[in-house]
Design a protein around this motif. Structure first.
Motif, PDB file in Angstrom:
ATOM      1  N   ILE B 191     -86.829  98.473 -34.836  1.00 20.07           N
ATOM      2  CA  ILE B 191     -86.855  97.149 -35.480  1.00 20.07           C
ATOM      3  C   ILE B 191     -87.256  96.046 -34.493  1.00 20.07           C
ATOM      4  N   PRO B 192     -86.634  95.996 -33.296  1.00 20.67           N
ATOM      5  CA  PRO B 192     -87.004  94.895 -32.388  1.00 20.67           C
ATOM      6  C   PRO B 192     -88.453  94.962 -31.900  1.00 20.67           C
ATOM      7  N   LEU B 193     -89.103  96.093 -32.118  1.00 18.27           N
ATOM      8  CA  LEU B 193     -90.496  96.238 -31.662  1.00 18.27           C
ATOM      9  C   LEU B 193     -91.501  95.834 -32.732  1.00 18.27           C
ATOM     10  N   ALA B 194     -91.015  95.498 -33.918  1.00 16.73           N
ATOM     11  CA  ALA B 194     -91.921  95.209 -35.037  1.00 16.73           C
ATOM     12  C   ALA B 194     -92.415  93.760 -34.978  1.00 16.73           C
ATOM     13  N   ASP B 195     -93.640  93.549 -35.453  1.00 16.56           N
ATOM     14  CA  ASP B 195     -94.208  92.196 -35.492  1.00 16.56           C
ATOM     15  C   ASP B 195     -93.907  91.478 -36.799  1.00 16.56           C
ATOM     16  N   VAL B 196     -93.705  92.243 -37.856  1.00 18.22           N
ATOM     17  CA  VAL B 196     -93.259  91.632 -39.105  1.00 18.22           C
ATOM     18  C   VAL B 196     -92.185  92.525 -39.713  1.00 18.22           C
ATOM     19  N   ILE B 197     -91.162  91.892 -40.247  1.00 17.02           N
ATOM     20  CA  ILE B 197     -90.052  92.638 -40.864  1.00 17.02           C
ATOM     21  C   ILE B 197     -89.937  92.170 -42.314  1.00 17.02           C
ATOM     22  N   TRP B 198     -89.964  93.138 -43.213  1.00 21.68           N
ATOM     23  CA  TRP B 198     -89.880  92.847 -44.653  1.00 21.68           C
ATOM     24  C   TRP B 198     -88.528  93.356 -45.116  1.00 21.68           C
ATOM     25  N   VAL B 199     -87.674  92.449 -45.556  1.00 20.10           N
ATOM     26  CA  VAL B 199     -86.333  92.811 -46.042  1.00 20.10           C
ATOM     27  C   VAL B 199     -86.290  92.502 -47.529  1.00 20.10           C
ATOM     28  N   THR B 200     -86.010  93.515 -48.326  1.00 19.45           N
ATOM     29  CA  THR B 200     -86.029  93.270 -49.773  1.00 19.45           C
ATOM     30  C   THR B 200     -84.781  93.846 -50.434  1.00 19.45           C
ATOM     31  N   GLY B 201     -84.155  93.030 -51.264  1.00 19.11           N
ATOM     32  CA  GLY B 201     -82.936  93.485 -51.951  1.00 19.11           C
ATOM     33  C   GLY B 201     -81.853  93.893 -50.989  1.00 19.11           C
ATOM     34  N   ALA B 202     -81.723  93.185 -49.906  1.00 18.79           N
ATOM     35  CA  ALA B 202     -80.720  93.532 -48.890  1.00 18.79           C
ATOM     36  C   ALA B 202     -80.150  92.253 -48.310  1.00 18.79           C
ATOM     37  N   ASN B 203     -78.862  92.027 -48.534  1.00 17.31           N
ATOM     38  CA  ASN B 203     -78.160  90.902 -47.926  1.00 17.31           C
ATOM     39  C   ASN B 203     -77.646  91.383 -46.582  1.00 17.31           C
ATOM     40  N   VAL B 204     -78.577  91.471 -45.637  1.00 13.60           N
ATOM     41  CA  VAL B 204     -78.287  92.125 -44.356  1.00 13.60           C
ATOM     42  C   VAL B 204     -77.096  91.479 -43.658  1.00 13.60           C
ATOM     43  N   ALA B 205     -77.049  90.155 -43.665  1.00 14.97           N
ATOM     44  CA  ALA B 205     -76.011  89.468 -42.893  1.00 14.97           C
ATOM     45  C   ALA B 205     -74.612  89.817 -43.390  1.00 14.97           C
ATOM     46  N   GLU B 206     -74.468  90.070 -44.676  1.00 16.21           N
ATOM     47  CA  GLU B 206     -73.130  90.346 -45.204  1.00 16.21           C
ATOM     48  C   GLU B 206     -72.851  91.832 -45.396  1.00 16.21           C
ATOM     49  N   CYS B 207     -73.873  92.607 -45.661  1.00 14.38           N
ATOM     50  CA  CYS B 207     -73.645  94.019 -45.967  1.00 14.38           C
ATOM     51  C   CYS B 207     -73.934  94.932 -44.777  1.00 14.38           C
ATOM     52  N   ALA B 208     -74.693  94.463 -43.828  1.00 14.34           N
ATOM     53  CA  ALA B 208     -75.023  95.272 -42.645  1.00 14.34           C
ATOM     54  C   ALA B 208     -75.166  94.328 -41.453  1.00 14.34           C
ATOM     55  N   PRO B 209     -74.079  93.625 -41.108  1.00 11.16           N
ATOM     56  CA  PRO B 209     -74.204  92.503 -40.169  1.00 11.16           C
ATOM     57  C   PRO B 209     -74.829  92.861 -38.820  1.00 11.16           C
ATOM     58  N   ILE B 210     -74.554  94.071 -38.333  1.00  6.89           N
ATOM     59  CA  ILE B 210     -75.067  94.420 -36.996  1.00  6.89           C
ATOM     60  C   ILE B 210     -76.593  94.467 -37.002  1.00  6.89           C
ATOM     61  N   THR B 211     -77.163  94.757 -38.161  1.00 10.51           N
ATOM     62  CA  THR B 211     -78.625  94.829 -38.245  1.00 10.51           C
ATOM     63  C   THR B 211     -79.270  93.467 -37.999  1.00 10.51           C
ATOM     64  N   THR B 212     -78.521  92.385 -38.241  1.00  5.52           N
ATOM     65  CA  THR B 212     -79.122  91.065 -37.989  1.00  5.52           C
ATOM     66  C   THR B 212     -79.544  90.931 -36.539  1.00  5.52           C
ATOM     67  N   ASP B 213     -78.760  91.494 -35.626  1.00  8.59           N
ATOM     68  CA  ASP B 213     -79.116  91.343 -34.212  1.00  8.59           C
ATOM     69  C   ASP B 213     -80.428  92.057 -33.891  1.00  8.59           C
ATOM     70  N   TYR B 214     -80.644  93.228 -34.498  1.00 11.73           N
ATOM     71  CA  TYR B 214     -81.925  93.926 -34.294  1.00 11.73           C
ATOM     72  C   TYR B 214     -83.082  93.054 -34.786  1.00 11.73           C
ATOM     73  N   ILE B 215     -82.872  92.399 -35.930  1.00 12.82           N
ATOM     74  CA  ILE B 215     -83.935  91.558 -36.496  1.00 12.82           C
ATOM     75  C   ILE B 215     -84.160  90.315 -35.631  1.00 12.82           C
ATOM     76  N   TRP B 216     -83.073  89.733 -35.175  1.00 12.11           N
ATOM     77  CA  TRP B 216     -83.229  88.551 -34.307  1.00 12.11           C
ATOM     78  C   TRP B 216     -83.913  88.910 -32.992  1.00 12.11           C
ATOM     79  N   ARG B 217     -83.633  90.103 -32.490  1.00 10.15           N
ATOM     80  CA  ARG B 217     -84.308  90.502 -31.242  1.00 10.15           C
ATOM     81  C   ARG B 217     -85.812  90.598 -31.460  1.00 10.15           C
ATOM     82  N   ALA B 218     -86.227  91.065 -32.623  1.00  9.27           N
ATOM     83  CA  ALA B 218     -87.664  91.074 -32.945  1.00  9.27           C
ATOM     84  C   ALA B 218     -88.187  89.647 -33.050  1.00  9.27           C
TER      85      ALA B 218
END
Lengths: 193, 741
Positions: B191-218
């Motif tokens: 995830i942190p290596l991606a240039d664009v991240i498409w998140v669909t039908g996923a409330n990442v911050a509330e349902c998978a909070p740790i994943t937010t850090d991977y996205i922010w690192r990207a």
């Protein structure tokens, strides 16, 4: 001593409002069930923006200056500690004077408590509990020289509040350039991007 | 008949939920931990590493486990406070039986004898399949595997299914169609290596909070973020592009993007030619999906659709993440495949920074759908109707093909069959269908028709309140085993403490029941979770979900092993599809045509507003555990209905007003929460509560034809202002709690 190399960086932009920091602060060895972090919904009607507030650990802490009992000490490593219980008279001067609104005089405890950077942890090389658990690293405890390379935002450690210039040990991360936000779904539906 | 044995208030008074807010002995007790146990969170599919502090056979606190590579010590509030369920006053400590006035403790011997007698009676009278089993994917892999074997060989029923049916089965089915394998294509490290991240039908911050850090690192590297959701969730707040589409129109959008990728020549033609089949057919299905058509269906501006296509199409690397928002639909599988079509069209999969994943919701949602407690599946992700697959499992289990039942009913279909009277008995393990299945009034009616209902539970869930016999089972930290995270990483769950009172682990209870049902020869050798895992390894060998080379020791040494891992000298497979090699026999991926069709229920004059539901960060699924932890309840004590101020103004509703939300299934009265972060034609209710507070009183039993997942995310409703005297009493109690009273 808390290493000067390490800084505490608060980044509201990354905050997801999960209150892990609040939950974990209360679990710290020195806080015993009391959380020293404020986590605010800034305006839930208009935004999901939330913001954590922890002690900024000022270089010249106004809370300590205003304490009539000299109960608030700042150690050489720049950590401003909670009031010393034998001295604290729970007068709330610190609460009223802090420009960041941090100290809390706990009812029943009759003592001012505030974030001490989890001194039990940070003085032995661990990160404060809130910074350790924060899922989005909105609260980051990291070597100062690494942060610029790590983040797209810049750390701010000097504030002017009420005409007073305040320098702090902790930093707030500011987007650079500022990010315009549109948080009304109806406007996005109508063509606003 | 499994009616409630006494009124709900009396049950609440005795069995909770009560709140536990402090460690054993209180905050001043400060016990010195005798040891810390490195294990994992008992909640969502992130399966974060955590250290539990143990003193005197009690979990007394936690420490961040910073060495564990997935979360590096990071935890959401549920993880921080999870230890408070140990020593909880609501724990079930004895077997219990239902009486006319409530539940009474009973001895294990009597509980076992009665359960076996009732199972035998029902099956002798109505046939083997008249006794069904429901299990859950918060179970370890070992227990999931055992549940599948227990249902097939001890009960001899084909009617076994699991609560993963309410979670990622659409993703699993879509993945198998497209890739030939059901697993996230990548570890999160891409995830942190991606240039664009498409998140669909996923409330990442509330349902998978740790994943937010991977996205922010990207994003710190300059990656762009696109978030598709009817609500502007906390992650969408800062996205480069937020697309608040109309509920149920997800594949219309992704078809529209595919159409533009082709129009603008942003398709990786070489990848499509060399590594895929079916592109032309998928494109044909998207041929009419012009930006104007897509805009009309999704309710998004043409410019936003074009911007999304440009951002996605022109990137060098990308990662697409989706979750229940697109999967909880009667066309969940089509939504998933339409996303995969976008990924395959750009050829951005199987190399660093290029990937795709569903964000598994439940703790062991990934492993739980691999080891055979789905109605259509055998261990190793094998097909129960495939003769070769059956032969392999019969060989491992030592049974004949005739002894191995065939495909049974899925979870909702089991409940439908109970309601119809075709299924008379039920064993429920780690599943709270009364809160988590749609149309909960119907579910309650079904439970009331059972001739015999036995439940294994550690707290008395709303469903277990209907049971005839309850076996007290063990918490996550009271057993050993493995689990498989959203990434496909198999991890070790370590026992920290012994179960309290007369509680026993689920596997011990099932093995004992099997023995008493006269099927001990298939189960007697299961003397520990490790022994079950050894057989699971053999059973999965050669399947797509191949655990053959995974050992407990290897998991501990490597901090997890990604499957497939066929041999002990194999390191595991963090990134699938490297070199464009997929799991279908020809090694190629499949584009699946996904022509858009509307949801099963649409808004109309009587029910003019869309209703969608989801999670908040402070609660986990049906709330059996989190509604008992003080801190978590205080942050979000009760459900509410999110309404855009424009819709609220039209309806005369103000902040906090009593608001009735009605569908064709029922009505809830909840306080209004006015927010601009939701579409004005849509309302949202978090679903973690039971009874009069349960969003699933409103949802429908419409199923996806392939995955049989219910359409939780799209209903038509009517919203009206009402008076506070219509707030249910349990809501008033929780609202008072929220005010600190």
């Amino acid at each position: 001593m808390v290493s000067e190399e390490f800084g505490f960086f608060i980044d509201p932009q990354r905050c997801i409002g999960c209150r892990s920091c609040v939950a974990a602060c209360a679990e710290c060895g020195t806080h015993r069930g009391h959380s020293m972090i404020h986590l605010d919904e800034l305006d839930r009607l208009a935004s999901t923006q939330t913001g954590p507030t922890v002690c900024m650990h000022c270089e010249d802490p106004i809370c300590a200056m205003s304490c009539p009992a000299d109960a608030i000490k700042r150690t050489e490593d720049g950590v401003v500690h909670a009031s010393q219980k034998p001295r604290c008279v729970a007068c709330q001067n610190c609460e009223l004077s802090c420009p960041f609104g941090v100290p809390i005089v706990l009812p029943g405890l009759e003592q001012m408590l505030k974030c001490d950077l989890c001194y039990d942890r940070s003085s032995i090389g661990l990160k404060p509990m809130c910074a350790t658990v924060c899922p989005s690293q909105a609260l980051l405890f990291a070597p100062r020289h690494e942060v610029a390379a790590m983040r797209g935002s810049r750390p701010l450690r000097e504030f002017v509040i009420g005409g007073l210039r305040i320098r702090t040990r902790n930093a707030i991360m500011v987007p650079d350039p500022e990010v315009p936000l549109n948080l009304d779904a109806s406007i996005l539906m109508e063509g606003g991007l | 008949m499994a009616h409630l044995p006494t009124d709900a208030a009396a049950l609440r008074s005795r069995f909770g939920p009560h709140l536990n807010s402090a460690p054993p002995g209180g905050w001043d007790a400060d016990p010195v931990p005798e040891r810390t146990v490195e294990t994992h969170c008992c909640f969502c599919g992130q399966q974060c590493g955590i250290k539990l502090k143990v003193a005197g056979n009690q979990v007394v606190g936690f420490d961040p486990w910073e060495a564990f590579p997935f979360n590096k010590g990071k935890l959401c509030p549920k993880g921080v406070k999870r230890y408070l369920q140990g020593g909880h006053p609501d724990r079930l400590l004895h077997a219990m039986k239902r009486t006319a006035s409530g539940f009474e403790p009973m001895g294990w011997e009597e509980a076992m004898e009665r359960t076996v007698a009732e199972i035998t009676r029902i099956q002798d009278r109505y046939g083997k399949d008249a006794f069904a089993m429901l299990s859950g994917v918060s179970l370890t892999n070992e227990k999931s595997y055992l549940a599948g074997k227990f249902a097939r060989l001890a009960l001899g029923t084909r009617n076994l299914d699991y609560n993963g049916r309410l979670c990622m089965v659409s993703a699993g089915a879509g993945n198998k169609k497209a890739f030939g394998v059901d697993r996230a294509a990548n570890s999160w490290e891409d995830i942190p290596l991606a240039d664009v991240i498409w998140v669909t039908g996923a409330n990442v911050a509330e349902c998978a909070p740790i994943t937010t850090d991977y996205i922010w690192r990207a994003r710190d590297r300059g990656a762009k973020l696109i978030v598709v959701d009817p609500r502007i969730t906390p992650l969408a707040r800062t996205a480069d592009l937020a697309l608040p589409l109309r509920p149920g129109t997800d594949s219309a959008l992704t078809n529209g993007i595919l159409h533009l990728l082709d129009q603008w020549n942003l398709v990786d033609r070489d990848f499509v030619r060399d590594h895929t089949n079916g592109f032309d057919e998928a494109l044909e299905a998207a041929r009419a999906c012009t930006p104007q058509w897509t805009s009309a269906v999704t309710g998004l501006p043409v410019a936003a659709i074009e911007k999304a296509a440009r951002m996605w199409g022109e990137a060098s690397t990308s990662f697409l993440l989706h979750a229940r928002g697109i999967e909880h639909q009667s066309k969940g599988v089509e939504n998933v495949n339409s996303c995969i079509n976008m990924v395959l069209a750009t050829g951005r999969i199987g190399r660093p920074g290029c990937g795709y994943a569903t964000i598994t919701g439940q703790g062991n949602g990934q492993g739980g759908r691999e080891h055979g407690h789905k109605c259509d599946q055998l261990p190793g992700n094998r097909d129960i109707e495939n003769p070769e697959h059956r032969a392999h499992i019969c060989g491992v289990w030592g049974c004949t093909d005739e002894e191995l039942p065939g495909k049974g009913l899925s979870a909702q279909e089991i409940m439908n069959a109970i309601h119809e009277g075709d299924i008379k008995g039920l064993l429920c393990l780690c599943f709270n269908p009364l809160v988590s299945l749609p149309d909960s009034t119907f579910t309650r009616e079904a439970l009331e028709k059972l001739e015999f209902f036995v439940s294994l539970d550690f707290f008395l869930s709303e469903t277990a309140q209907h049971a005839d016999i309850i076996f007290p089972s063990a918490l996550h930290e009271e057993d050993d085993g493995t689990s498989t995270s959203a990434e496909g990483r198999v991890i070790r769950i370590r026992k920290a403490v012994e179960p309290p009172g007369e509680a026993r682990t689920d596997w011990e209870i099932l093995v004992e029941l099997a023995r008493r049902l006269g099927r001990g020869r298939f189960f007697d050798h299961f003397t520990s979770p490790g022994a079950i895992f050894q057989e699971l390894r053999r059973a999965s060998s050669g399947g797509t979900a191949d655990y053959g080379g995974i050992t407990y020791e290897k998991i501990e040494k490597q901090m997890g092993v990604f499957w497939p891992c066929p041999t002990e000298d194999h390191p595991g497979t963090p990134r699938l599809f490297e070199g464009g090699k997929f799991f279908h026999p020809d090694g190629r991926a499949r584009f699946i045509p996904t022509p858009w069709r509307p949801p099963m229920e649409e808004v109309d004059a009587d029910y003019p507003v869309w209703l969608t539901s989801g999670r908040v960060v402070f609660h986990y699924l049906s709330g059996t555990q989190t509604r008992r932890i003080g801190f978590l309840v205080e942050q979000c004590p009760h459900p509410y209905v999110e309404i855009h101020p424009r819709l609220a103004a039209n309806l005369g509703i103000r902040e906090g007003d009593a608001t009735a939300v009605a569908t064709r299934r029922g009505e809830l009265v909840l306080p209004a929460k006015l927010v601009t972060t939701i579409r004005p034609d849509t309302v949202f209710i978090p679903y973690h509560w039971p009874g009069n507070l349960g969003a699933n009183r409103l949802t429908a039993r419409h199923l996806d034809p392939v995955s049989r997942i219910p359409e939780f995310k799209v209903s038509a409703c009517r919203v009206t202002r009402t008076t506070p005297d219509r707030f249910p009493p349990e809501l008033l109690e929780l609202m008072a709690l929220g005010r600190g009273e």
